[in-house]
Design a protein around this motif. Structure first.
Motif, PDB file in Angstrom:
ATOM      1  N   LEU A  76       0.837  -1.202   0.000  1.00 34.46           N
ATOM      2  CA  LEU A  76       0.000   0.000   0.000  1.00 34.46           C
ATOM      3  C   LEU A  76       0.866   1.244   0.000  1.00 34.46           C
ATOM      4  CD1 LEU A  76      -2.547  -1.154   2.729  1.00 34.46           C
ATOM      5  CD2 LEU A  76      -2.873  -1.199   0.248  1.00 34.46           C
ATOM      6  N   MET A  77       0.272   2.350  -0.449  1.00 32.05           N
ATOM      7  CA  MET A  77       0.985   3.627  -0.467  1.00 32.05           C
ATOM      8  C   MET A  77       0.014   4.749  -0.144  1.00 32.05           C
ATOM      9  SD  MET A  77       3.350   3.301  -3.879  1.00 32.05           S
ATOM     10  CE  MET A  77       4.143   4.868  -3.562  1.00 32.05           C
ATOM     11  N   PHE A  78       0.536   5.789   0.466  1.00 33.27           N
ATOM     12  CA  PHE A  78      -0.243   6.998   0.672  1.00 33.27           C
ATOM     13  C   PHE A  78      -0.331   7.753  -0.652  1.00 33.27           C
ATOM     14  CE2 PHE A  78       1.592   6.471   4.998  1.00 33.27           C
ATOM     15  CZ  PHE A  78       0.394   6.316   5.680  1.00 33.27           C
ATOM     16  N   PHE A  79      -1.409   8.491  -0.840  1.00 33.42           N
ATOM     17  CA  PHE A  79      -1.521   9.382  -1.996  1.00 33.42           C
ATOM     18  C   PHE A  79      -2.283  10.629  -1.584  1.00 33.42           C
ATOM     19  CE2 PHE A  79      -5.452   7.062  -2.262  1.00 33.42           C
ATOM     20  CZ  PHE A  79      -6.373   7.952  -2.789  1.00 33.42           C
TER      21      PHE A  79
ATOM     22  N   LYS B 203       0.002  -0.939  -6.771  1.00 33.46           N
ATOM     23  CA  LYS B 203      -0.304  -1.271  -8.175  1.00 33.46           C
ATOM     24  C   LYS B 203      -1.208  -0.211  -8.809  1.00 33.46           C
ATOM     25  CE  LYS B 203       0.262  -6.235  -7.932  1.00 33.46           C
ATOM     26  NZ  LYS B 203      -0.362  -7.548  -8.055  1.00 33.46           N
ATOM     27  N   GLU B 204      -2.195   0.252  -8.058  1.00 31.21           N
ATOM     28  CA  GLU B 204      -3.098   1.274  -8.606  1.00 31.21           C
ATOM     29  C   GLU B 204      -2.362   2.575  -8.872  1.00 31.21           C
ATOM     30  OE1 GLU B 204      -6.965   1.942  -7.187  1.00 31.21           O
ATOM     31  OE2 GLU B 204      -7.362  -0.167  -6.849  1.00 31.21           O
ATOM     32  N   LEU B 205      -1.496   2.971  -7.964  1.00 32.27           N
ATOM     33  CA  LEU B 205      -0.751   4.219  -8.163  1.00 32.27           C
ATOM     34  C   LEU B 205       0.245   4.103  -9.310  1.00 32.27           C
ATOM     35  CD1 LEU B 205      -0.094   5.500  -4.545  1.00 32.27           C
ATOM     36  CD2 LEU B 205      -1.668   6.415  -6.233  1.00 32.27           C
ATOM     37  N   GLU B 206       0.858   2.936  -9.453  1.00 39.96           N
ATOM     38  CA  GLU B 206       1.834   2.752 -10.517  1.00 39.96           C
ATOM     39  C   GLU B 206       1.202   2.671 -11.901  1.00 39.96           C
ATOM     40  OE1 GLU B 206       3.991  -0.686  -9.155  1.00 39.96           O
ATOM     41  OE2 GLU B 206       5.490   0.576  -8.144  1.00 39.96           O
ATOM     42  N   ARG B 207      -0.075   2.370 -11.956  1.00 36.05           N
ATOM     43  CA  ARG B 207      -0.769   2.304 -13.240  1.00 36.05           C
ATOM     44  C   ARG B 207      -0.691   3.658 -13.940  1.00 36.05           C
ATOM     45  NH1 ARG B 207      -5.054  -0.222 -11.685  1.00 36.05           N
ATOM     46  NH2 ARG B 207      -6.148   1.637 -11.104  1.00 36.05           N
TER      47      ARG B 207
ATOM     48  N   ASP C 211      -2.784   6.253 -14.303  1.00 33.01           N
ATOM     49  CA  ASP C 211      -3.889   6.930 -14.984  1.00 33.01           C
ATOM     50  C   ASP C 211      -4.607   7.935 -14.087  1.00 33.01           C
ATOM     51  OD1 ASP C 211      -5.336   5.282 -13.296  1.00 33.01           O
ATOM     52  OD2 ASP C 211      -6.250   4.091 -14.892  1.00 33.01           O
ATOM     53  N   GLY C 212      -4.151   8.050 -12.828  1.00 34.44           N
ATOM     54  CA  GLY C 212      -4.734   9.030 -11.913  1.00 34.44           C
ATOM     55  C   GLY C 212      -6.063   8.612 -11.313  1.00 34.44           C
ATOM     56  N   ILE C 213      -6.502   7.397 -11.604  1.00 37.67           N
ATOM     57  CA  ILE C 213      -7.780   6.906 -11.089  1.00 37.67           C
ATOM     58  C   ILE C 213      -7.517   5.853 -10.034  1.00 37.67           C
ATOM     59  CG2 ILE C 213      -9.936   5.737 -11.671  1.00 37.67           C
ATOM     60  CD1 ILE C 213      -9.549   6.811 -14.545  1.00 37.67           C
ATOM     61  N   VAL C 214      -8.194   5.998  -8.900  1.00 38.71           N
ATOM     62  CA  VAL C 214      -8.105   5.004  -7.839  1.00 38.71           C
ATOM     63  C   VAL C 214      -9.388   4.182  -7.896  1.00 38.71           C
ATOM     64  CG1 VAL C 214      -7.931   4.639  -5.358  1.00 38.71           C
ATOM     65  CG2 VAL C 214      -6.649   6.495  -6.440  1.00 38.71           C
ATOM     66  N   TYR C 215      -9.238   2.884  -8.172  1.00 38.99           N
ATOM     67  CA  TYR C 215     -10.396   2.024  -8.378  1.00 38.99           C
ATOM     68  C   TYR C 215     -10.900   1.352  -7.107  1.00 38.99           C
ATOM     69  CZ  TYR C 215      -9.279   2.645 -13.279  1.00 38.99           C
ATOM     70  OH  TYR C 215      -9.023   3.201 -14.500  1.00 38.99           O
ATOM     71  N   SER C 216     -10.006   1.014  -6.201  1.00 37.74           N
ATOM     72  CA  SER C 216     -10.453   0.327  -4.986  1.00 37.74           C
ATOM     73  C   SER C 216     -11.083   1.325  -4.023  1.00 37.74           C
ATOM     74  CB  SER C 216      -9.292  -0.399  -4.317  1.00 37.74           C
ATOM     75  OG  SER C 216      -8.353   0.521  -3.847  1.00 37.74           O
ATOM     76  N   SER C 217     -11.930   0.806  -3.177  1.00 38.29           N
ATOM     77  CA  SER C 217     -12.648   1.687  -2.256  1.00 38.29           C
ATOM     78  C   SER C 217     -12.070   1.571  -0.853  1.00 38.29           C
ATOM     79  CB  SER C 217     -14.139   1.350  -2.262  1.00 38.29           C
ATOM     80  OG  SER C 217     -14.325  -0.004  -1.917  1.00 38.29           O
ATOM     81  N   THR C 218     -10.894   2.132  -0.672  1.00 40.09           N
ATOM     82  CA  THR C 218     -10.295   2.172   0.654  1.00 40.09           C
ATOM     83  C   THR C 218     -10.614   3.526   1.260  1.00 40.09           C
ATOM     84  OG1 THR C 218      -8.219   2.944  -0.292  1.00 40.09           O
ATOM     85  CG2 THR C 218      -8.405   0.588   0.111  1.00 40.09           C
ATOM     86  N   GLY C 219     -11.321   3.507   2.354  1.00 39.22           N
ATOM     87  CA  GLY C 219     -11.640   4.759   3.018  1.00 39.22           C
ATOM     88  C   GLY C 219     -10.421   5.311   3.722  1.00 39.22           C
ATOM     89  N   PRO C 220     -10.319   6.609   3.845  1.00 43.40           N
ATOM     90  CA  PRO C 220      -9.189   7.205   4.540  1.00 43.40           C
ATOM     91  C   PRO C 220      -9.267   6.949   6.044  1.00 43.40           C
ATOM     92  CG  PRO C 220     -10.796   8.875   4.021  1.00 43.40           C
ATOM     93  CD  PRO C 220     -11.279   7.606   3.392  1.00 43.40           C
ATOM     94  N   PHE C 221      -8.234   7.363   6.752  1.00 39.80           N
ATOM     95  CA  PHE C 221      -8.247   7.227   8.195  1.00 39.80           C
ATOM     96  C   PHE C 221      -7.665   8.474   8.838  1.00 39.80           C
ATOM     97  CE2 PHE C 221      -4.219   5.287   6.885  1.00 39.80           C
ATOM     98  CZ  PHE C 221      -3.297   5.843   7.761  1.00 39.80           C
ATOM     99  N   LEU C 222      -8.061   8.685  10.067  1.00 37.91           N
ATOM    100  CA  LEU C 222      -7.629   9.820  10.869  1.00 37.91           C
ATOM    101  C   LEU C 222      -6.698   9.328  11.967  1.00 37.91           C
ATOM    102  CD1 LEU C 222      -8.020  12.716  12.241  1.00 37.91           C
ATOM    103  CD2 LEU C 222      -9.980  11.681  13.393  1.00 37.91           C
TER     104      LEU C 222
END
Length: 111
Positions: free
Chosen positions: A26-29, A47-51, A53-64
């Motif tokens: 995983l990576m921060f963005f 993998k999503e960031l390295e693609r 295309d600027g689109i994040v497909y998975s639905s990972t919610g942020p955290f505080l």
């Protein structure tokens, strides 16, 4: 109160915990959002960031990471992010078994 550096260390620890749980890198963005009560971090799979295309497909919610305690508060991806901030700020965020994560024990709790 924790410093931004201490908050970042806790965020890194949580991301490592998630990587072990999810069995993926995983990576921060998008940096982070700074609120009076803590910093909000966004992440996705490498993998999503390295693609690229600027689109994040998975639905990972942020955290505080709470500034006062270091506790992690997880947000979902069902509602707009501003809605999660609002219900956190007014104290009506519903507890779930994985809502709060404690860095000292690396465990989740509903409180």
């Amino acid at each position: 109160m924790l410093t931004d550096e201490q908050i970042q260390q806790i965020a890194n620890k949580y991301l490592s915990f998630l990587e072990n749980e999810m069995k993926t890198e995983l990576m921060f963005f998008d940096g982070f959002d700074k609120k009076p009560y803590g910093n909000i971090f966004y992440y996705t799979s490498k993998k999503e960031l390295e693609r690229g295309d600027g689109i994040v497909y998975s639905s990972t919610g942020p955290f505080l990471v709470e500034k006062a305690t270091g506790r992690i508060v997880t947000f979902g991806s069902t509602y707009p992010l501003e809605e999660y901030f609002k219900i956190y700020e007014d104290g009506t965020l519903e507890p779930t078994l994985s809502r709060y994560w404690y860095p000292e024990t690396e465990t989740y709790s509903h409180k």
